[in-house]
Design a protein around this motif. Structure first.
Motif, PDB file in Angstrom:
ATOM      1  N   ASN A 153       0.798  -1.234   0.000  1.00  0.00           N
ATOM      2  CA  ASN A 153       0.000   0.000   0.000  1.00  0.00           C
ATOM      3  C   ASN A 153       0.831   1.285   0.000  1.00  0.00           C
ATOM      4  O   ASN A 153       0.269   2.377  -0.108  1.00  0.00           O
ATOM      5  CB  ASN A 153      -0.939   0.025   1.213  1.00  0.00           C
ATOM      6  CG  ASN A 153      -2.028  -1.021   1.114  1.00  0.00           C
ATOM      7  OD1 ASN A 153      -2.384  -1.460   0.011  1.00  0.00           O
ATOM      8  ND2 ASN A 153      -2.565  -1.449   2.252  1.00  0.00           N
ATOM      9  N   MET A 154       2.137   1.181   0.138  1.00  0.00           N
ATOM     10  CA  MET A 154       2.932   2.419   0.212  1.00  0.00           C
ATOM     11  C   MET A 154       2.921   3.114  -1.157  1.00  0.00           C
ATOM     12  O   MET A 154       2.844   2.457  -2.205  1.00  0.00           O
ATOM     13  CB  MET A 154       4.359   2.126   0.678  1.00  0.00           C
ATOM     14  CG  MET A 154       5.190   1.269  -0.235  1.00  0.00           C
ATOM     15  SD  MET A 154       6.781   0.889   0.546  1.00  0.00           S
ATOM     16  CE  MET A 154       7.622   0.112  -0.843  1.00  0.00           C
ATOM     17  N   PRO A 155       3.022   4.455  -1.158  1.00  0.00           N
ATOM     18  CA  PRO A 155       2.839   5.222  -2.400  1.00  0.00           C
ATOM     19  C   PRO A 155       4.045   5.221  -3.330  1.00  0.00           C
ATOM     20  O   PRO A 155       3.996   5.817  -4.398  1.00  0.00           O
ATOM     21  CB  PRO A 155       2.567   6.647  -1.883  1.00  0.00           C
ATOM     22  CG  PRO A 155       3.254   6.701  -0.560  1.00  0.00           C
ATOM     23  CD  PRO A 155       3.167   5.331   0.024  1.00  0.00           C
ATOM     24  N   ILE A 156       5.139   4.584  -2.936  1.00  0.00           N
ATOM     25  CA  ILE A 156       6.309   4.529  -3.804  1.00  0.00           C
ATOM     26  C   ILE A 156       6.609   3.078  -4.180  1.00  0.00           C
ATOM     27  O   ILE A 156       6.174   2.146  -3.507  1.00  0.00           O
ATOM     28  CB  ILE A 156       7.551   5.174  -3.139  1.00  0.00           C
ATOM     29  CG1 ILE A 156       7.801   4.552  -1.762  1.00  0.00           C
ATOM     30  CG2 ILE A 156       7.415   6.664  -3.043  1.00  0.00           C
ATOM     31  CD1 ILE A 156       8.999   5.135  -1.046  1.00  0.00           C
ATOM     32  N   LYS A 157       7.359   2.924  -5.261  1.00  0.00           N
ATOM     33  CA  LYS A 157       7.650   1.586  -5.764  1.00  0.00           C
ATOM     34  C   LYS A 157       8.586   0.849  -4.816  1.00  0.00           C
ATOM     35  O   LYS A 157       9.581   1.399  -4.360  1.00  0.00           O
ATOM     36  CB  LYS A 157       8.289   1.699  -7.156  1.00  0.00           C
ATOM     37  CG  LYS A 157       8.484   0.369  -7.863  1.00  0.00           C
ATOM     38  CD  LYS A 157       9.079   0.576  -9.246  1.00  0.00           C
ATOM     39  CE  LYS A 157       9.298  -0.762  -9.949  1.00  0.00           C
ATOM     40  NZ  LYS A 157       9.903  -0.574 -11.293  1.00  0.00           N
ATOM     41  N   SER A 158       8.257  -0.386  -4.525  1.00  0.00           N
ATOM     42  CA  SER A 158       9.084  -1.183  -3.614  1.00  0.00           C
ATOM     43  C   SER A 158      10.374  -1.611  -4.317  1.00  0.00           C
ATOM     44  O   SER A 158      10.438  -1.667  -5.536  1.00  0.00           O
ATOM     45  CB  SER A 158       8.316  -2.417  -3.141  1.00  0.00           C
ATOM     46  OG  SER A 158       7.950  -3.224  -4.242  1.00  0.00           O
ATOM     47  N   ASP A 159      11.393  -1.901  -3.508  1.00  0.00           N
ATOM     48  CA  ASP A 159      12.653  -2.388  -4.072  1.00  0.00           C
ATOM     49  C   ASP A 159      12.999  -3.740  -3.459  1.00  0.00           C
ATOM     50  O   ASP A 159      12.261  -4.273  -2.624  1.00  0.00           O
ATOM     51  CB  ASP A 159      13.784  -1.375  -3.852  1.00  0.00           C
ATOM     52  CG  ASP A 159      14.106  -1.155  -2.376  1.00  0.00           C
ATOM     53  OD1 ASP A 159      13.465  -1.796  -1.514  1.00  0.00           O
ATOM     54  OD2 ASP A 159      14.996  -0.340  -2.081  1.00  0.00           O
ATOM     55  N   ASP A 160      14.121  -4.315  -3.876  1.00  0.00           N
ATOM     56  CA  ASP A 160      14.495  -5.640  -3.394  1.00  0.00           C
ATOM     57  C   ASP A 160      14.839  -5.647  -1.909  1.00  0.00           C
ATOM     58  O   ASP A 160      14.595  -6.629  -1.206  1.00  0.00           O
ATOM     59  CB  ASP A 160      15.667  -6.191  -4.205  1.00  0.00           C
ATOM     60  CG  ASP A 160      16.898  -5.308  -4.134  1.00  0.00           C
ATOM     61  OD1 ASP A 160      16.744  -4.084  -4.133  1.00  0.00           O
ATOM     62  OD2 ASP A 160      18.021  -5.842  -4.082  1.00  0.00           O
ATOM     63  N   VAL A 161      15.383  -4.527  -1.397  1.00  0.00           N
ATOM     64  CA  VAL A 161      15.797  -4.462   0.013  1.00  0.00           C
ATOM     65  C   VAL A 161      14.607  -4.640   0.943  1.00  0.00           C
ATOM     66  O   VAL A 161      14.674  -5.379   1.938  1.00  0.00           O
ATOM     67  CB  VAL A 161      16.519  -3.121   0.303  1.00  0.00           C
ATOM     68  CG1 VAL A 161      16.880  -3.020   1.787  1.00  0.00           C
ATOM     69  CG2 VAL A 161      17.772  -2.990  -0.546  1.00  0.00           C
TER      70      VAL A 161
END
Length: 639
Positions: A429-437
């Motif tokens: 649900n967070m407004p930014i794109k998730s990353d691998d970390v």
């Protein structure tokens, strides 16, 4: 804030030159704007001397305002070359969008044709080309450099070199470099001192450019070819190694610099090498650097002080980090962040929160980095509600927009505490794109709490985000193994084999008498390998006598128990501890750095080793510090 009211001079006439001190005395943009208003009212604003000084201050001072500077520039009826250079520089020193403005202003200068560019115009224009990666624009500017006769100007050519390298055109940079420098192997025959110094400058620019685009081998090759090196040459190479993750190489080069003695380190050298020392955990070398700065009278300001705080904290001596912080005559947000981050790394959550309160009371506004450190401390201490409160305060009261690192800290905080569903929901649900970390943090928590369902979903996302990163495959394989799903383990390992993906080996470092010794898992390459293995057996026997039973569940392989015990026996941190025991006198503290998270068996073993051998053992793993003393650990077994 109430600003002092500046009143116009009451004398009937003042020579414009006498107004310059008033302009230079301005400490804020508000004061300068007030003074500008007075000059407009008293009909002095259009005087070339006054308008030029106003432009200079608004464009290049600590409180510069490029947009206001542009409005001042627009009011100048006949701007001279200095004015054009000043406004171009104002925009080239800033962001990418501003750098585009610098190029547009230069184009306007060329289009007007009233004022010709000089040797101070082109460096700023070329810098703007570098910022926007405008290779074609840079080549056009190069043509103008030739047209206006500045091909022999060292400052202009050095900026041309930097532009080509930063824009990725190594071929063009090499042609220009060799045209101006020639064969470095024959440089010793160049008798002209000015020419020699010019060659060093060009080499430094090329080294810096190579470093910036990650061509570290090319940078070192050029560095080694230089017959003459300045402190800038050494600094560029040392910082290049440190910034690109070659920490041992950075430290080795620093040692070589000191051994040769031709050039003495300066403040920049120390600030450049300290991060590498920090990553290696080379405390003794870090202490030497600190002592060198004090003996040579190098002022320990906020920048060097912050680097020393970070070094002491990452090398395990948080007490010394606190001492350095307290001695700083002036602190800025970077120094506070270094101190808060250091305390967080050592699991001192209460001290972190106290330090944060002092920071706010001192009038220093926290940055996004500050909150990353605080949330990390909450995660290590299991302070879930406090972490939630701080995250909400950062967003709602302070008004900072959360970065991926803040969300990562929250996922780690929730995941460690067992709130896996909430952690997964936060990511989706967070407004930014998730990353691998961030997905690795969730996957690690799933392994900790043996939640195969969420762990599998996290691993699937990870394999798409970073298909050749071993972390996701290894974590999923370990998760399957911990639940006894050996078919799942076999499937993951077959995928790794097909994609030629290999697990990062466990690696530990220990510093003895200023020398860093590196050990891999099951390592027998050290000159004292026989003594180390003998000590490992002794450790195993002594721990067995006090009731230690190896936790073979940590060996996630389908092999017999005896083989599992043997593998645990030779983990890299245990080898490093054994080497430390035979290399130091009794009761000497041992300090180790490990590239991976310490496993549960090694953690329980270290607690007992600290008690049986009466040693304080400090281990910095991938996540945090563990201080083992008298049978217990500072993490309170929550890590």
């Amino acid at each position: 804030m109430n600003y002092p009211i500046l009143k116009p001079q009451t004398t009937p006439y003042q020579h414009p030159q006498n107004l310059i001190p008033q302009i230079k005395n301005c400490k804020t943009i508000q004061e300068l704007k007030q003074l500008h208003a007075i000059f407009i009212k008293t009909n002095k604003a259009h005087d070339p001397t006054v308008s030029t000084e106003l432009l200079k201050l608004t464009a290049t001072s600590n409180f510069r305002d490029p947009i206001y500077a542009l409005s001042l520039f627009g009011q100048m009826p006949q701007p001279n070359c200095f004015a054009w250079n000043t406004i171009i520089r104002a925009f080239s020193d800033s962001s990418s969008s501003n750098a585009n403005n610098a190029l547009l202003i230069f184009c306007q200068m060329m289009f007007d044709g009233v004022v010709e560019p000089n040797s101070f115009t082109f460096p700023s224009v070329l810098k703007a080309c570098s910022v926007v990666a405008g290779l074609e624009e840079g080549k056009q500017v190069h043509g103008l450099v030739v047209k206006f006769g500045f091909v022999d100007d060292e400052f202009v050519v050095s900026n041309l070199l930097r532009m080509y390298v930063l824009c990725g055109s190594i071929e063009d940079a090499s042609v220009l470099f060799h045209k101006n420098v020639g064969d470095l192997s024959s440089e010793i025959r160049v008798r002209d001192k000015r020419r020699q110094e010019g060659n060093v400058v060009f080499c430094n620019v090329m080294i810096d450019g190579y470093v910036r685009i990650g061509k570290i081998d090319a940078a070192r090759e050029l560095f080694d070819e230089m017959q003459q090196k300045s402190v800038v040459s050494w600094n560029a190479m040392i910082s290049g190694y440190a910034q690109n993750g070659f920490f041992k190489e950075a430290v080795d080069l620093f040692h070589r610099m000191m051994e040769m003695g031709d050039v003495s380190p300066n403040r920049v050298t120390l600030v450049s090498v300290l991060p590498a020392i920090s990553r290696l955990g080379a405390l003794e070398l870090g202490k030497w650097v600190h002592l060198y700065a004090e003996r040579k009278g190098v002022r320990i300001d906020e920048v060097l002080g912050s680097a020393l705080i970070d070094m002491y904290a990452k090398c395990g001596n948080i007490e010394k980090a606190i001492q350095v912080f307290k001695k700083l005559s002036k602190t800025n947000v970077i120094a506070w962040n270094a101190m808060i981050g250091g305390l967080a790394m050592h699991g001192k959550a209460k001290d972190v929160l106290d330090c944060f309160s002092r920071m706010e009371r001192s009038g220093i506004s926290p940055s996004d980095v500050t909150y990353i450190a605080i949330l990390s401390a909450c995660s290590h201490a299991g302070l879930v509600e406090k972490g939630r409160s701080i995250f909400n305060d950062m967003v709602n009261r302070v008004g900072l927009e959360p970065r991926i690192e803040h969300y990562g800290c929250m996922v780690d905080l929730l995941g460690r505490a067992g709130y896996l569903e909430e952690a997964e929901e936060l990511i989706t649900n967070m407004p930014i794109k998730s990353d691998d970390v961030i997905w690795k943090a969730l996957l690690g928590a799933c392994k900790l709490h043996k939640n195969v369902e969420i762990g599998r979903r996290a691993a699937e996302v990870l394999m798409k985000l970073a298909p050749h990163d071993s972390g996701a495959y290894v974590a999923l394989s370990n998760l399957y193994a911990s639940s006894g799903n050996w078919d799942g383990v076999a499937e993951v390992r077959m995928m790794m084999k097909e994609l030629d993906i290999r697990k990062d080996p466990g690696c530990s470092w220990i510093e003895i008498d200023g020398v860093i010794h590196e050990f891999l898992v099951e390592d027998d390459s050290h000159p004292r390998a026989k003594e180390i293995h003998s000590t490992l057996k002794e450790i195993s026997n002594k721990l067995s006598l006090v009731g230690h039973i190896q936790d073979t569940t940590q060996v996630l392989l389908k092999i017999d128990e005896e083989h599992k015990e043997s593998l645990l026996h030779y983990h890299s941190e245990k080898i490093a501890v054994a080497f430390g025991l035979i290399s130091t006198s009794p009761k000497t503290p041992l300090q180790i750095v490990k590239n991976l998270r310490i496993c549960e068996d090694c953690h329980s073993s270290m607690k007992l080793i600290s008690k049986v051998y009466q040693r304080r053992i400090i281990i910095r793993d991938r996540k945090r510090f563990h201080h083992f003393e008298n049978g217990s650990c500072s993490c309170m077994d929550y890590w």
